[in-house]
Design a protein around this motif. Structure first.
Motif, short mmCIF file in Angstrom:
data_model
loop_
_atom_site.label_atom_id
_atom_site.label_comp_id
_atom_site.label_asym_id
_atom_site.label_seq_id
_atom_site.Cartn_x
_atom_site.Cartn_y
_atom_site.Cartn_z
N TYR A 83 -7.47 -5.18 -8.45
CA TYR A 83 -8.10 -3.79 -8.52
C TYR A 83 -7.40 -2.74 -9.39
O TYR A 83 -7.83 -2.16 -10.47
CB TYR A 83 -8.62 -3.10 -7.17
CG TYR A 83 -9.18 -1.88 -7.21
CD1 TYR A 83 -10.57 -1.68 -7.55
CD2 TYR A 83 -8.41 -0.67 -6.93
CE1 TYR A 83 -11.16 -0.49 -7.53
CE2 TYR A 83 -9.03 0.40 -7.08
CZ TYR A 83 -10.31 0.55 -7.40
OH TYR A 83 -10.74 1.86 -7.35
N LEU B 91 0.91 -1.32 0.13
CA LEU B 91 -0.03 -0.02 0.27
C LEU B 91 0.66 1.32 0.10
O LEU B 91 0.50 2.39 -0.08
CB LEU B 91 -0.98 -0.05 1.43
CG LEU B 91 -1.79 -1.29 1.41
CD1 LEU B 91 -2.69 -1.12 2.62
CD2 LEU B 91 -2.76 -1.32 0.27
N ALA C 146 -6.21 -8.81 -3.75
CA ALA C 146 -7.70 -8.16 -4.23
C ALA C 146 -7.01 -6.73 -4.72
O ALA C 146 -7.47 -6.23 -5.69
CB ALA C 146 -8.46 -8.04 -3.15
N LYS C 147 -6.27 -6.28 -3.94
CA LYS C 147 -5.70 -4.81 -4.44
C LYS C 147 -4.90 -4.67 -5.84
O LYS C 147 -5.26 -3.96 -6.59
CB LYS C 147 -4.62 -4.40 -3.23
CG LYS C 147 -3.96 -2.76 -3.38
CD LYS C 147 -5.11 -1.83 -3.52
CE LYS C 147 -4.46 -0.31 -3.44
NZ LYS C 147 -3.48 -0.18 -4.71
N VAL D 94 -4.93 -14.35 -4.65
CA VAL D 94 -6.36 -14.76 -3.93
C VAL D 94 -6.64 -16.18 -4.26
O VAL D 94 -7.00 -16.78 -3.02
CB VAL D 94 -7.20 -13.94 -4.85
CG1 VAL D 94 -8.50 -14.35 -4.22
CG2 VAL D 94 -6.93 -12.49 -4.62
N ILE E 219 -4.75 -13.97 5.28
CA ILE E 219 -5.91 -12.97 5.07
C ILE E 219 -5.15 -11.81 4.31
O ILE E 219 -5.92 -11.21 3.38
CB ILE E 219 -6.47 -12.60 6.31
CG1 ILE E 219 -7.32 -13.72 6.93
CG2 ILE E 219 -7.27 -11.49 6.20
CD1 ILE E 219 -7.67 -13.67 8.44
N LEU E 220 -3.94 -11.53 4.66
CA LEU E 220 -3.51 -10.41 4.30
C LEU E 220 -2.97 -10.82 2.72
O LEU E 220 -3.17 -9.87 1.89
CB LEU E 220 -2.01 -10.08 4.90
CG LEU E 220 -2.08 -9.17 6.04
CD1 LEU E 220 -0.91 -9.09 6.74
CD2 LEU E 220 -2.46 -7.82 5.79
N VAL F 72 -4.80 -12.39 0.77
CA VAL F 72 -6.17 -12.22 0.06
C VAL F 72 -6.21 -10.94 -0.42
O VAL F 72 -6.75 -10.30 -1.35
CB VAL F 72 -7.27 -13.01 0.69
CG1 VAL F 72 -8.72 -12.36 0.05
CG2 VAL F 72 -7.23 -14.41 0.80
N LEU F 73 -6.19 -9.89 0.80
CA LEU F 73 -6.37 -8.65 0.46
C LEU F 73 -5.53 -7.97 -0.35
O LEU F 73 -5.77 -7.06 -1.16
CB LEU F 73 -6.14 -7.99 1.92
CG LEU F 73 -7.34 -8.33 2.98
CD1 LEU F 73 -6.95 -7.53 4.25
CD2 LEU F 73 -8.67 -7.87 2.56
N VAL F 74 -4.04 -8.23 -0.38
CA VAL F 74 -3.05 -7.76 -1.16
C VAL F 74 -3.35 -8.24 -2.76
O VAL F 74 -3.43 -7.41 -3.45
CB VAL F 74 -1.80 -8.13 -0.74
CG1 VAL F 74 -0.85 -7.95 -1.93
CG2 VAL F 74 -1.39 -7.44 0.42
#
Length: 252
Positions: free
Chosen positions: A245, A31, A241-242, A108, A234-235, A237-239
């Motif tokens: 995107y 990020l 997804a980012k 993911v 979990i991180l 998956v979030l990364v």
């Protein structure tokens, strides 16, 4: 040195996230560049970031100097060198958006699949390090790090199935990316991005970089081994997804 207060309003949180990532919370650092790119160009943000990462590497490598896997690092670095070279040579031809999208989808899918397997009645046994996969994922790590600053997910995809102890997992990543960051210095020099302004700006952020990395180390060591791996999945998956995107937003 950059003196615009808006830059530091974005850069200080960005460097803090990088430090927490270096301390062991893999993925948060992804990020950082988007935050800094709100106030400076992405290329300049990357050039300012690299010296900061190298300073943070000193802290993280020192903290985990006794807990890292030499075989994994050797295999991954051998692959990463060729991946960085490939990325440097193809930088003008390869879309970083396409790379981010691909890495995001793979990340993911991998993380969700691993979480389902780990919670099944018969969880998979640890997969040992092996040369072909190590060299391949090392190449992917180096390539994506050079092109899209997204080397963390490929590293995790290769190492996490080995079920290393928490500190060995974190230490292996710390040593690997410390070496990768030094390997990336000549290409960045060739791109002419190590200007006096960029280097002095990076130096001004060193105290934040060091403090946040130590904070990450201390926080990670308060998390149990199983809890740590769950958090990393979990991180991831979030990364991922980012990355999806970011990549899809440009390509679509």
């Amino acid at each position: 040195m950059i003196t615009n207060p808006l830059f530091y309003a974005a850069a200080i949180p960005a460097v803090t996230l990088m430090g927490l990532a270096k301390g062991g919370f893999s993925g948060l650092g992804l990020l950082s560049l988007p935050l800094m790119a709100l106030v400076v160009s992405p290329v300049q943000a990357a050039a300012i970031t690299l010296p900061i990462l190298i300073v943070q590497d000193v802290v993280s490598v020192w903290a985990y100097r006794y807990t890292w896997d030499k075989r994994n690092v050797a295999l991954l670095v051998a692959g990463a060198v060729s991946g960085i070279l490939t990325g440097y040579l193809l930088a003008a031809q390869v879309s970083d958006a396409a790379i981010k999208l691909a890495v995001g989808v793979i990340s993911v899918a991998f993380a969700i699949r691993r979480m389902m397997l780990e919670r099944s009645a018969t969880p998979p046994e640890a997969a040992p390090a092996d040369t072909p996969r190590g060299l391949f994922w090392g190449w992917v790590t180096g390539f994506t790090s050079m092109i899209a600053h997204a080397g963390g997910p490929p590293f995790q995809i290769y190492v996490m199935p080995q079920k290393l102890p928490r500190d060995v997992f974190v230490g292996t990543g710390a040593v690997l990316f410390a070496l990768i960051n030094w390997i990336k210095v000549p290409p960045y020099m060739a791109l002419g991005q190590f200007t006096t302004e960029n280097l002095t700006t990076a130096a001004a952020l060193f105290p934040v970089a060091i403090a946040s990395t130590w904070a990450g180390v201390l926080l990670v060591r308060r998390v149990s081994g199983q809890g740590f791996y769950t958090a990393v999945y979990i991180l991831l998956v979030l990364v991922g997804a980012k990355l999806i995107y970011d990549g899809a937003g440009v390509l679509i």
